[in-house]
Design an enzyme around this catalytic site. Structure first.
Site, PDB file in Angstrom:
ATOM      1  N   ASP A   1       0.864  -1.175   0.000  1.00 17.34           N
ATOM      2  CA  ASP A   1       0.000   0.000   0.000  1.00 17.34           C
ATOM      3  C   ASP A   1       0.910   1.238   0.000  1.00 17.34           C
ATOM      4  O   ASP A   1       2.100   1.139   0.318  1.00 17.34           O
ATOM      5  CB  ASP A   1      -0.858  -0.071   1.272  1.00 17.34           C
ATOM      6  CG  ASP A   1      -1.567   1.221   1.545  1.00 17.34           C
ATOM      7  OD1 ASP A   1      -2.392   1.613   0.718  1.00 17.34           O
ATOM      8  OD2 ASP A   1      -1.283   1.848   2.587  1.00 17.34           O
TER       9      ASP A   1
ATOM     10  N   ASP B   1      -0.099   5.162   0.921  1.00 15.09           N
ATOM     11  CA  ASP B   1      -0.267   6.163   1.987  1.00 15.09           C
ATOM     12  C   ASP B   1      -0.241   5.512   3.368  1.00 15.09           C
ATOM     13  O   ASP B   1      -1.009   4.594   3.644  1.00 15.09           O
ATOM     14  CB  ASP B   1      -1.618   6.883   1.818  1.00 15.09           C
ATOM     15  CG  ASP B   1      -1.690   7.677   0.530  1.00 15.09           C
ATOM     16  OD1 ASP B   1      -0.844   8.555   0.337  1.00 15.09           O
ATOM     17  OD2 ASP B   1      -2.588   7.398  -0.290  1.00 15.09           O
TER      18      ASP B   1
HETATM   19  P1  TMP Z   1      -3.883   4.138   0.251  1.00 12.32           P
HETATM   20  O1  TMP Z   1      -4.640   3.012  -0.367  1.00 12.32           O
HETATM   21  O2  TMP Z   1      -2.596   4.455  -0.455  1.00 12.32           O
HETATM   22  O3  TMP Z   1      -3.719   3.981   1.756  1.00 12.32           O
HETATM   23  O4  TMP Z   1      -4.731   5.524  -0.033  1.00 12.32           O
HETATM   24  C1  TMP Z   1      -5.913   5.864   0.516  1.00 12.32           C
HETATM   25  C2  TMP Z   1      -5.845   6.949   1.554  1.00 12.32           C
HETATM   26  O5  TMP Z   1      -6.220   8.218   0.998  1.00 12.32           O
HETATM   27  C3  TMP Z   1      -6.819   6.655   2.664  1.00 12.32           C
HETATM   28  O6  TMP Z   1      -6.167   6.467   3.895  1.00 12.32           O
HETATM   29  C4  TMP Z   1      -7.726   7.878   2.728  1.00 12.32           C
HETATM   30  C5  TMP Z   1      -6.984   8.926   1.978  1.00 12.32           C
HETATM   31  N1  TMP Z   1      -7.842   9.929   1.316  1.00 12.32           N
HETATM   32  C6  TMP Z   1      -7.594  11.285   1.551  1.00 12.32           C
HETATM   33  O7  TMP Z   1      -6.674  11.636   2.299  1.00 12.32           O
HETATM   34  N2  TMP Z   1      -8.365  12.209   0.927  1.00 12.32           N
HETATM   35  C7  TMP Z   1      -9.395  11.862   0.077  1.00 12.32           C
HETATM   36  O8  TMP Z   1     -10.065  12.736  -0.489  1.00 12.32           O
HETATM   37  C8  TMP Z   1      -9.644  10.469  -0.141  1.00 12.32           C
HETATM   38  C9  TMP Z   1     -10.765  10.036  -1.040  1.00 12.32           C
HETATM   39  C10 TMP Z   1      -8.830   9.539   0.487  1.00 12.32           C
END
Ligand code: TMP
Length: 308
Positions: free
Chosen positions: A49, A51
């Site tokens: 993953d 973030d």
């Molecule tokens: P990941 O799959 O790389 O963890 O990415 C998803 C992350 O993005 C999740 O933890 C929520 C975040 N996110 C935001 O920060 N802002 C947004 O507008 C959206 C839709 C998701």
């Protein structure tokens, strides 16, 4: 040290299967790379993953931004609207008490609204570059070492994210100043018009709780002599049949990233970034190793170097 690796007790012997992983990965690493297209099928992947897993949750006392969160559309009204959605939905995303079906619907809603605001409010590729250059985002210590090590061994790395692919790739370019030939980003990909403005998103939306469905789609066979002239499917990301998988995530939903594969052994490493006390037990049940306190990636580098 801020790293606190925790191995599950009880049934760890059957789930950990360290020896099996060791034997197969070692064999895979030493096997000469096949010269034909699609030779990847013999190699065992790392699925990560982005973030909060490859990136740090805290940076100098401030929350690290996500690929979505760092984006400044160049339109203050729409940035504020997306921020308001974040403030409403993010606590729901990390809540350990909302049932999974309910949470899945909420996440669908969040991604749908956010993507619509991005298109409606306008985004250009130049805005992406500028946003990344001004962002509070950093890879965990040890991520570059991990990627370099895996590149050397020709181990495929799939960065599988519910974020935004175009931004993640820009983060690689600006923060690492390089790309890795073994790393592929699978995430929500933007479609730009000839003026460089966002007009749509490609394919089905990936949110934090439907990675399993997307993983199944990606596992379409790499060899398909009926559909492809040379018998090779260039879009196939992962082969169904893999012996071992190393999975890195920060969300229990990230475990679905390996659902398209039939593997013999999977080692799942979880980074628990928030709601530590309430989520600890569920993370221990779900992952084989759990890291707390925004740990570095060095434990994973050590694990991988022991395996190979
Ligand atoms: P990941 O799959 O790389 O963890 O990415 C998803 C992350 O993005 C999740 O933890 C929520 C975040 N996110 C935001 O920060 N802002 C947004 O507008 C959206 C839709 C998701």
């Amino acid at each position: 040290s801020p790293c606190i690796p925790v191995l599950p007790s009880g049934n760890s012997a059957s789930r950990w299967r360290f020896d099996g992983f060791h034997y197969h990965v070692a064999a895979g690493c030493r096997r000469p790379r096949p010269e034909v297209a699609g030779g990847e099928e013999d190699r065992n992947p790392v699925i990560a993953d982005f973030d909060g897993t490859l990136t740090r949750y805290w940076i100098d006392g401030r929350r690290g931004q996500t690929s979505h969160g760092l984006l400044q559309q160049g339109n203050a009204e729409y940035d504020a609207k997306r921020q308001a959605l974040y403030e409403y939905y993010h606590p729901l995303e990390i809540s350990p008490t909302i049932p999974i079906e309910e949470k899945t619907k909420l996440m669908e809603e969040w991604w749908e609204k956010t993507h619509a605001l991005l298109i409606e409010g306008g985004v250009t590729y130049d805005a992406i570059k500028k946003s990344v250059s001004e962002a509070t985002i950093a890879f965990r210590d040890g991520v570059v070492e991990l990627f370099e090590f895996l590149e050397e061994l020709d181990v495929p790395v799939l960065v599988f994210s519910a974020g935004l692919a175009d931004i993640i790739e820009e983060v690689f370019r600006q923060k690492l100043h390089r790309s890795f030939k073994n790393v592929k980003v699978v995430s929500n990909r933007m479609v730009f018009d000839e003026k460089g403005c966002l007009v749509a998103f490609k394919g089905k939306t990936i949110h934090v709780l439907n990675k399993n469905e997307h993983a199944l789609d990606m596992a379409a066979p790499i060899h398909d002599k009926f559909r492809y002239p040379n018998g090779y499917n260039p879009d196939s990301v992962l082969m169904k049949q893999r012996t071992n998988v190393l999975l890195l995530g920060d969300h229990v939903g990230d475990l679905g990233m390996s659902d398209g594969l039939s593997y013999e052994n999977r080692i799942a490493v979880g980074f628990l970034n928030n709601n530590t006390e309430m989520s600890f037990k569920s993370y221990l049940d779900a992952f084989d190793i759990v890291y707390l306190n925004d740990a570095s990636m060095r434990g994973v580098v050590e694990l991988v170097s022991q395996l190979c």
